[in-house]
Scaffold this active site. Structure first.
Site, PDB file in Angstrom:
ATOM      1  N   HIS A  36       0.818  -1.220   0.000  1.00 23.59           N
ATOM      2  CA  HIS A  36       0.000   0.000   0.000  1.00 23.59           C
ATOM      3  C   HIS A  36       0.851   1.270   0.000  1.00 23.59           C
ATOM      4  O   HIS A  36       0.710   2.081  -0.915  1.00 23.59           O
ATOM      5  CB  HIS A  36      -0.997  -0.022   1.159  1.00 23.59           C
ATOM      6  CG  HIS A  36      -1.686   1.282   1.363  1.00 23.59           C
ATOM      7  ND1 HIS A  36      -2.545   1.823   0.424  1.00 23.59           N
ATOM      8  CD2 HIS A  36      -1.609   2.182   2.372  1.00 23.59           C
ATOM      9  CE1 HIS A  36      -2.983   2.993   0.864  1.00 23.59           C
ATOM     10  NE2 HIS A  36      -2.425   3.228   2.052  1.00 23.59           N
ATOM     11  N   HIS A  62       3.430   7.193   5.248  1.00 16.28           N
ATOM     12  CA  HIS A  62       2.203   7.839   5.701  1.00 16.28           C
ATOM     13  C   HIS A  62       1.399   7.049   6.736  1.00 16.28           C
ATOM     14  O   HIS A  62       0.658   7.649   7.508  1.00 16.28           O
ATOM     15  CB  HIS A  62       1.321   8.251   4.516  1.00 16.28           C
ATOM     16  CG  HIS A  62       0.523   7.146   3.910  1.00 16.28           C
ATOM     17  ND1 HIS A  62       1.020   6.328   2.918  1.00 16.28           N
ATOM     18  CD2 HIS A  62      -0.739   6.715   4.160  1.00 16.28           C
ATOM     19  CE1 HIS A  62       0.094   5.459   2.575  1.00 16.28           C
ATOM     20  NE2 HIS A  62      -0.980   5.658   3.316  1.00 16.28           N
ATOM     21  N   ASP A  63       1.543   5.754   6.805  1.00 13.10           N
ATOM     22  CA  ASP A  63       0.800   4.966   7.798  1.00 13.10           C
ATOM     23  C   ASP A  63       1.665   4.445   8.944  1.00 13.10           C
ATOM     24  O   ASP A  63       1.161   3.739   9.811  1.00 13.10           O
ATOM     25  CB  ASP A  63       0.103   3.778   7.121  1.00 13.10           C
ATOM     26  CG  ASP A  63      -1.186   4.169   6.427  1.00 13.10           C
ATOM     27  OD1 ASP A  63      -1.796   5.180   6.812  1.00 13.10           O
ATOM     28  OD2 ASP A  63      -1.581   3.453   5.485  1.00 13.10           O
ATOM     29  N   GLU A  66       0.528   5.880  12.417  1.00 18.38           N
ATOM     30  CA  GLU A  66      -0.840   5.463  12.689  1.00 18.38           C
ATOM     31  C   GLU A  66      -0.956   3.962  12.962  1.00 18.38           C
ATOM     32  O   GLU A  66      -1.728   3.536  13.812  1.00 18.38           O
ATOM     33  CB  GLU A  66      -1.684   5.839  11.464  1.00 18.38           C
ATOM     34  CG  GLU A  66      -3.157   5.869  11.682  1.00 18.38           C
ATOM     35  CD  GLU A  66      -3.870   6.458  10.488  1.00 18.38           C
ATOM     36  OE1 GLU A  66      -4.764   5.778   9.968  1.00 18.38           O
ATOM     37  OE2 GLU A  66      -3.530   7.578  10.067  1.00 18.38           O
ATOM     38  N   ASP A  67      -0.170   3.150  12.246  1.00 18.46           N
ATOM     39  CA  ASP A  67      -0.384   1.704  12.270  1.00 18.46           C
ATOM     40  C   ASP A  67       0.764   0.880  12.842  1.00 18.46           C
ATOM     41  O   ASP A  67       0.687  -0.347  12.834  1.00 18.46           O
ATOM     42  CB  ASP A  67      -0.680   1.209  10.846  1.00 18.46           C
ATOM     43  CG  ASP A  67      -1.995   1.742  10.313  1.00 18.46           C
ATOM     44  OD1 ASP A  67      -2.844   2.167  11.118  1.00 18.46           O
ATOM     45  OD2 ASP A  67      -2.170   1.749   9.079  1.00 18.46           O
ATOM     46  N   ASP A 123      -3.324   8.319  -1.598  1.00 19.04           N
ATOM     47  CA  ASP A 123      -3.772   7.308  -0.638  1.00 19.04           C
ATOM     48  C   ASP A 123      -5.231   6.937  -0.897  1.00 19.04           C
ATOM     49  O   ASP A 123      -5.594   5.754  -0.955  1.00 19.04           O
ATOM     50  CB  ASP A 123      -3.581   7.854   0.784  1.00 19.04           C
ATOM     51  CG  ASP A 123      -3.973   6.875   1.876  1.00 19.04           C
ATOM     52  OD1 ASP A 123      -3.775   5.659   1.710  1.00 19.04           O
ATOM     53  OD2 ASP A 123      -4.467   7.351   2.923  1.00 19.04           O
TER      54      ASP A 123
END
Length: 184
Positions: A36, A62-63, A66-67, A123
Site C-alpha cells: 500500500h 504515511h501509515d 498510525e499503524d 492514498d
C-alpha cells in the site's frame, strides 16, 4: 532525482518495510501491507509526476505512525522535519473513536500542506482502486459504498491539488454513483 536522493528514498522504503513487516491488507489475498505505501508513492511518481523526495518519502511513511509503533520523532530523526510534518498532516489520531477520525479527515483536508494533499489524494486513490477491485474481508457492499461516499467528502477538501489524481478519483466516484462537486 540525484543518486543520494534515490538512496534516501530506498532507505525510506526499507524503513517502512521493516515497520510494516507483520501487517497484511484486508483483501481476501491478505496482501502484504507494504504494498500500500509503496503503491501510494508509485501513484504520485507515475501518475502525478511528483519528483519531490520529501513527498515521496512521506507517501511511503504515511501509515507508519498510525499503524505501527513508529513515532513522529523517529521519522524526523531519520528523514527530517519536512517529511515528519507531511506525515503528521495525514496521520489520524488513533486514540479517537473511528467516526470522529473520519469527521476530522473531512474537516482538516482543506487545511493540510500542499504536499500532504498530494499524499492524501494518492492514498485515497489507491484505497478506492483496491475497494473497486475487491471488498475487504468483513465488509459488506454497503460499507464499501459508504467508504466511497466518505472519501469523496475528504477529496472535496483536497481539490485543486492535482488534476490527474482528481480525475482518476472522479472516474471511480462516478462508477460507484457518488456525486461530487468540482472546484473550478
Amino acid at each position: 532525482m540525484s543518486d543520494s536522493e534515490l538512496i534516501d528514498l530506498i532507505d525510506c522504503v526499507n524503513f517502512a518495510a521493516i515497520k510494516h513487516k507483520d501487517q497484511r491488507r484486508k483483501d481476501p489475498s491478505k496482501t502484504p501491507y507494504i504494498n500500500h505505501p509503496v503503491g501510494v508513492a508509485r501513484i504520485l511518481a507515475k501518475e502525478a509526476g511528483v519528483k519531490d523526495l520529501a513527498t515521496l518519502q512521506a507517501a511511503v511513511l504515511h501509515d507508519t505512525v498510525e499503524d505501527t509503533e513508529t513515532t513522529f520523532e523517529e521519522i524526523e530523526k531519520q528523514f527530517g522535519k519536512e517529511v515528519r510534518d507531511i506525515v503528521a498532516d495525514v496521520t489520524d489520531d488513533k486514540s479517537l473513536p473511528k467516526m470522529e477520525r473520519k469527521r476530522l479527515q473531512i474537516e482538516h483536508s482543506p487545511h493540510i500542506c500542499p504536499k500532504a494533499k498530494l499524499v492524501k489524494l494518492a492514498d485515497k486513490l489507491y484505497n478506492l482502486r483496491d475497494l473497486d477491485r475487491v471488498i475487504p474481508e468483513g465488509w459488506t457492499k454497503e460499507r464499501g459504498q459508504e467508504y466511497f461516499q466518505w472519501s469523496s467528502q475528504v477529496v472535496q477538501g483536497l481539490r485543486g491539488s492535482c488534476k490527474a489524481l482528481e480525475d482518476e478519483l472522479d472516474v471511480l466516484f462516478q462508477k460507484h454513483g457518488v456525486i461530487t462537486e468540482t472546484v473550478s
